[in-house]
Design a protein around this motif. Structure first.
Motif, PDB file in Angstrom:
ATOM      1  N   THR A   1       0.831  -1.204   0.000  1.00 41.07           N
ATOM      2  CA  THR A   1       0.000   0.000   0.000  1.00 41.07           C
ATOM      3  C   THR A   1       0.866   1.256   0.000  1.00 41.07           C
ATOM      4  OG1 THR A   1      -1.788  -1.130   1.193  1.00 41.07           O
ATOM      5  CG2 THR A   1      -1.782   1.274   1.269  1.00 41.07           C
TER       6      THR A   1
ATOM      7  N   ILE B   1      -1.870   2.583  -3.468  1.00 42.72           N
ATOM      8  CA  ILE B   1      -3.201   2.078  -3.803  1.00 42.72           C
ATOM      9  C   ILE B   1      -3.882   1.646  -2.503  1.00 42.72           C
ATOM     10  CG2 ILE B   1      -2.585   1.337  -6.143  1.00 42.72           C
ATOM     11  CD1 ILE B   1      -2.277  -1.487  -5.143  1.00 42.72           C
TER      12      ILE B   1
ATOM     13  N   GLU C   1       3.556  -1.835 -11.779  1.00 47.70           N
ATOM     14  CA  GLU C   1       3.624  -2.177 -10.364  1.00 47.70           C
ATOM     15  C   GLU C   1       4.683  -3.245 -10.104  1.00 47.70           C
ATOM     16  OE1 GLU C   1      -1.067  -1.267  -9.203  1.00 47.70           O
ATOM     17  OE2 GLU C   1      -0.425  -3.308  -9.757  1.00 47.70           O
TER      18      GLU C   1
END
Length: 319
Positions: free
Chosen positions: A28, A33, A52
């Protein structure tokens, strides 16, 4: 999406953060996100995007090459050449990653590093800038693809290189356990190199004398390390062995619970490396076996230690 290698990718994430909540929080923070979006990716409801995965692998030192080849029986090695005379921004990032790995080793209580070498390695000469400058100079002469040969005096350290040297010299001494296996002719090789470049007028008389002075200072320092069996700055354990047979090149490994890497040093300044766990374990076993054909001169066997350093000083004094 190939579920097999994606599973290996997820497994690699859990090796970094074994607890799911810790992993979710770390992802996170890294990817910016929502936590639920992270859990969907970990459950494979939604795959990580290419961006990512690239960011995760780069930040956490996870090799996507290794993951893609996982289970195939193939081992992927990577070489990332760096122009040490005029590095690009991308190459500077690679230099920073090298320092980050050492910073990780510094904080790992179980960290061990071993180097088998026939050339003076970066870890030993980082604290002696003229010797490191000579290493760059030798690389430029052999592999620099320059239109004209550079003089030793023309090698200039950019700011990044000075910072890297300072960091490398400091961090390597904080590794919990360090082992060296040296070629018996380790210092003979560098003395011969200096004599050659002096003979073709690329190294001046004054520079030759400076390198001689630095080599003698390095020998004094290494003698102290060998006698104590530890780096004097940190008291971290150092084992030094002298191989009874010739060593073909420099190779090394880093080993902690969560960072394992093996390296083959090629073309004087380049590292070919792999994070493949099986290969790192093999490297570790093979390199430890080198001790069987070596004489340990650190702490024990004072006679062999004195004789070795006396011979090296005699070699250097010939410069």
């Amino acid at each position: 999406m190939d579920d097999t290698w994606y599973d290996f990718f997820i497994e690699a994430l859990y090796k970094k953060f074994p607890q799911k909540m810790q992993l979710a929080q770390a992802l996170t923070n890294l990817l910016f996100i929502e936590r639920e979006a992270v859990y969907r990716r970990l459950r494979k409801d939604v795959p990580f995007t290419v961006y990512e995965m690239a960011k995760i692998s780069s930040t956490w030192n996870i090799s996507l090459d290794e993951i893609i080849h996982a289970g195939s029986g193939n081992v992927a090695f990577t070489m990332k050449p760096i122009n040490y005379i005029d590095p690009s921004d991308t190459e500077l990032v690679e230099v920073q990653k090298r320092i980050q790995r050492l910073e990780h080793l510094e904080t790992a209580a179980d960290a061990e590093c071993m180097e088998v070498c026939n050339k003076l390695p970066r870890s030993l000469i980082a604290g002696f800038p003229p010797l490191y400058q000579f290493k760059i100079f030798r690389w430029a002469y052999e592999y620099g693809n320059l239109e004209e040969n550079m003089l030793f005096s023309q090698i200039r350290f950019p700011e990044y290189a000075s910072q890297e040297l300072e960091s490398y010299s400091r961090l390597i001494k904080n590794v919990a356990e360090m082992t060296y296996v040296w070629d018996l002719r380790l210092f003979e090789y560098i003395v011969s190199d200096i004599q050659f470049f002096h003979s073709i007028l690329l190294v001046s008389d004054e520079e030759k004398d400076l390198l001689k002075k630095e080599l003698l200072a390095l020998l004094d320092y290494l003698h102290e390390v060998a006698t104590k069996g530890a780096f004097p700055e940190t008291n971290n354990k150092v084992t030094i062995c002298i191989s009874k047979i010739n060593i073909d090149t420099n190779y090394s490994y880093f080993y902690t619970d969560d960072l394992r890497m093996c390296r083959i040093h090629a073309f004087e300044k380049y590292d070919i490396f792999s994070f493949n766990e099986e290969m790192v374990n093999n490297f570790r076993n093979w390199m430890q076996l080198k001790k069987r054909i070596s004489t340990q001169i650190s702490e024990v066997d004072e006679k062999s230690r004195i004789e070795f350093f006396m011979k090296q000083r005699q070699l250097v004094e010939k410069l």
